[in-house]
Motif scaffolding. Structure first.
Motif, short mmCIF file in Angstrom:
data_model
loop_
_atom_site.label_atom_id
_atom_site.label_comp_id
_atom_site.label_asym_id
_atom_site.label_seq_id
_atom_site.Cartn_x
_atom_site.Cartn_y
_atom_site.Cartn_z
N LEU A 344 24.45 -2.30 -22.18
CA LEU A 344 25.84 -2.69 -21.95
C LEU A 344 26.58 -1.64 -21.14
CD1 LEU A 344 28.41 -4.38 -22.52
CD2 LEU A 344 28.61 -3.12 -24.68
N ILE A 345 26.47 -0.37 -21.54
CA ILE A 345 27.24 0.68 -20.87
C ILE A 345 26.72 0.93 -19.46
CG2 ILE A 345 27.73 3.15 -20.96
CD1 ILE A 345 28.11 2.87 -23.96
N ASP A 346 25.42 0.83 -19.26
CA ASP A 346 24.89 1.00 -17.89
C ASP A 346 25.47 -0.06 -16.95
OD1 ASP A 346 23.42 3.14 -18.68
OD2 ASP A 346 21.51 2.05 -18.88
N LEU A 347 25.47 -1.30 -17.39
CA LEU A 347 26.02 -2.37 -16.56
C LEU A 347 27.53 -2.22 -16.41
CD1 LEU A 347 25.73 -5.02 -15.02
CD2 LEU A 347 25.80 -6.23 -17.21
N TRP A 348 28.18 -1.85 -17.48
CA TRP A 348 29.64 -1.67 -17.45
C TRP A 348 30.02 -0.56 -16.49
CZ3 TRP A 348 32.51 -2.21 -22.75
CH2 TRP A 348 33.86 -2.44 -22.52
N ALA A 349 29.29 0.55 -16.53
CA ALA A 349 29.58 1.67 -15.64
C ALA A 349 29.38 1.27 -14.18
CB ALA A 349 28.70 2.86 -16.00
N ASP A 350 28.36 0.46 -13.91
CA ASP A 350 28.15 -0.01 -12.54
C ASP A 350 29.33 -0.86 -12.07
OD1 ASP A 350 25.74 1.28 -12.45
OD2 ASP A 350 24.56 -0.51 -12.98
N LEU A 351 29.84 -1.73 -12.95
CA LEU A 351 31.00 -2.55 -12.58
C LEU A 351 32.24 -1.69 -12.39
CD1 LEU A 351 30.73 -5.70 -14.89
CD2 LEU A 351 30.64 -5.64 -12.39
N ALA A 352 32.39 -0.68 -13.25
CA ALA A 352 33.57 0.18 -13.14
C ALA A 352 33.56 1.02 -11.87
CB ALA A 352 33.67 1.09 -14.36
N ALA A 353 32.39 1.23 -11.29
CA ALA A 353 32.29 2.01 -10.05
C ALA A 353 32.60 1.16 -8.83
CB ALA A 353 30.90 2.63 -9.93
N GLU A 354 32.78 -0.15 -9.01
CA GLU A 354 33.06 -1.05 -7.90
C GLU A 354 34.48 -1.59 -8.02
OE1 GLU A 354 30.12 -4.00 -8.53
OE2 GLU A 354 28.41 -2.69 -8.02
N PRO A 355 35.09 -2.02 -6.93
CA PRO A 355 36.44 -2.59 -7.02
C PRO A 355 36.44 -3.82 -7.92
CG PRO A 355 35.85 -2.13 -4.73
CD PRO A 355 34.60 -1.97 -5.53
N GLY A 356 37.46 -3.89 -8.77
CA GLY A 356 37.55 -5.04 -9.67
C GLY A 356 38.24 -4.68 -10.96
N PRO A 357 38.34 -5.62 -11.89
CA PRO A 357 39.08 -5.38 -13.14
C PRO A 357 38.44 -4.31 -14.02
CG PRO A 357 37.92 -7.49 -13.21
CD PRO A 357 37.84 -7.00 -11.80
N ALA A 358 37.12 -4.15 -13.95
CA ALA A 358 36.49 -3.10 -14.76
C ALA A 358 36.94 -1.71 -14.33
CB ALA A 358 34.97 -3.21 -14.67
N ALA A 359 37.13 -1.52 -13.04
CA ALA A 359 37.61 -0.22 -12.54
C ALA A 359 39.08 -0.02 -12.86
CB ALA A 359 37.38 -0.14 -11.03
N ASP A 360 39.84 -1.11 -12.97
CA ASP A 360 41.27 -0.98 -13.24
C ASP A 360 41.57 -0.69 -14.71
OD1 ASP A 360 41.65 -1.60 -10.59
OD2 ASP A 360 41.96 -3.75 -10.96
N ASP A 361 40.62 -0.91 -15.61
CA ASP A 361 40.86 -0.73 -17.04
C ASP A 361 39.72 0.08 -17.64
OD1 ASP A 361 41.90 -0.91 -19.56
OD2 ASP A 361 41.35 -3.01 -19.87
N PRO A 362 39.75 1.42 -17.51
CA PRO A 362 38.62 2.23 -17.98
C PRO A 362 38.61 2.48 -19.49
CG PRO A 362 40.29 3.64 -17.01
CD PRO A 362 40.78 2.23 -16.82
N ARG A 363 39.71 2.21 -20.19
CA ARG A 363 39.78 2.57 -21.60
C ARG A 363 38.75 1.86 -22.48
NH1 ARG A 363 45.85 1.67 -23.25
NH2 ARG A 363 45.38 -0.24 -22.10
N PRO A 364 38.51 0.55 -22.30
CA PRO A 364 37.48 -0.09 -23.13
C PRO A 364 36.09 0.52 -22.96
CG PRO A 364 38.89 -1.76 -22.12
CD PRO A 364 39.24 -0.46 -21.49
#
Length: 391
Positions: A344-364
């Motif tokens: 989960l965290i590996d995939l989540w970190a990849d999404l957070a490194a790209e433009p999108g809502p995952a990068a806009d909300d790092p707290r979760p």
């Protein structure tokens, strides 16, 4: 026909749910809702974490949830009703909760009924004949010490007025009506309790679109279209309507069977990567979560998130990641939680490194990493316990 008869027996009425969910807030970061622990995420207020949990309960049950919230920090009880759309309504007055008073046998005597009698006090001969000392200590006059036996008879047998002293001398108990009036309870307000004391609408200044299982639940409970495409409407409207009705009625096992068959049929007709098939798999993951299968729900959601990320649909991929995170938090086994958490965290970190809502909300994501540390600690303790037991 046997199937229909079975389903009729399974639907005696609406799903039962508690009239009022007990909520207890212990501190700034911990609470319990209906006996289940609720922990605030980093940067999140515990009040918001509790309200979010109640909203998820309302979504899963398809009805507003009433809760009695006891906040130990503010010393108050607040009755609220939380709806599936996140709105809240006050169902009564917020009241202060006084600290429990010590039991009667532990309280310090306050002397309201006069001083305690001195059982072993010496009585001088000159004072025995007077009325006042005898009235203050009526009981010891009968059981006088041996030296008092030599007192002349008129003194030993005291006249009735001396033995039965007037009420003002004995110190009659104060009438109940004379008790001091209790101080008025302080007014409870949102600024002193931290909880809303007025109805709060669902809309806020910065509304956040529902994602993950919240979005799936809104579709299940809503009355909008159940499909996303024209070809999907022709093929899937009827079975998806039956699936949603089963979920709303609480027939989760039937819903799981229906959605599994519907996914297989949709893959055969439309293909595994079709938008309707992915939509159905989201519903299947949500139903698995409701059925108490968080591991399966997490894996289904992770597979969907990878497919959506490959298709460069960052918003949908992040929604699937949030669904996976919700299911992952329900996994109790620390070893299984660690295995799923790494994916989960590996995939989540990849999404957070790209433009999108995952990068806009790092707290979760930070909260998920913190849970991984706790799971690692729990797994280590479990391993040490197993080693000591084997030894």
């Amino acid at each position: 026909m046997a199937r229909l008869s079975f389903e009729k027996k399974r639907v005696p009425g609406p799903v039962a749910h508690p009239a009022a969910v007990p909520v207890r807030v212990y501190g700034a970061g911990g609470a319990s809702v209906g006996g289940a622990a609720v922990v605030a995420a980093p940067g999140e207020e515990i009040q918001q974490a509790v309200l979010n949990h109640l909203q998820r309960l309302a979504i899963s049950l398809g009805t507003p949830i009433r809760a009695t919230i006891q906040d130990d920090r503010a010393g108050c009880v607040v009755p609220l009703e939380v709806s599936a759309d996140g709105s809240s309504r006050v169902t009564g007055k917020a009241v202060r909760v006084a600290r429990p008073e010590a039991p009667e046998f532990l309280r310090t005597p306050r002397g309201e009924f006069g001083p305690a009698p001195v059982m072993g006090a010496a009585v001088p001969g000159s004072a025995v004949a007077s009325a006042a000392p005898v009235a203050d200590v009526p009981a010891p006059v009968v059981d006088l010490p041996a030296p008092v036996v030599d007192v002349p008879a008129p003194v030993v047998v005291a006249p009735a007025p001396v033995v039965v002293a007037p009420a003002p001398v004995v110190g009659a108990p104060r009438p109940l009506s004379a008790a001091p009036a209790p101080a008025p309870a302080p007014r409870v307000s949102e600024t002193t309790t931290g909880w809303p004391t007025e109805s709060v609408p669902a809309t806020t200044a910065t509304p956040t679109p529902p994602r993950g299982f919240d979005a799936v639940a809104e579709e299940v409970l809503g009355d909008g279209p159940v499909t996303e495409t024209v070809e999907g409407a022709e093929l899937l409207t009827e079975p998806m309507t039956r699936i949603n009705e089963a979920v709303r009625a609480g027939r989760i096992e039937d819903a799981a069977e229906l959605v599994e068959r519907t996914v297989e049929e949709a893959v055969t007709v439309l293909g595994a990567d079709h938008a309707e098939v992915l939509h159905l798999r989201e519903l299947a993951a949500y139903i698995a979560y409701l059925a108490g299968e968080p591991v399966r729900a997490c894996r289904l959601s992770l597979d969907l998130a990878r497919l959506r990320r490959t298709a460069r649909d960052a918003d949908a991929a992040y929604g699937n990641v949030q669904s996976a995170a919700t299911a992952w938090r329900a996994v109790r086994d620390p070893e299984e939680g660690l295995r799923l958490g790494r994916d989960l965290i590996d995939l989540w970190a990849d999404l957070a490194a790209e433009p999108g809502p995952a990068a806009d909300d790092p707290r979760p994501l930070e909260s998920a990493r913190a849970r991984m540390l706790r799971l690692t600690d729990r797994a280590s303790r479990a391993e040490r316990t197993a080693e000591h037991g084997a030894a």
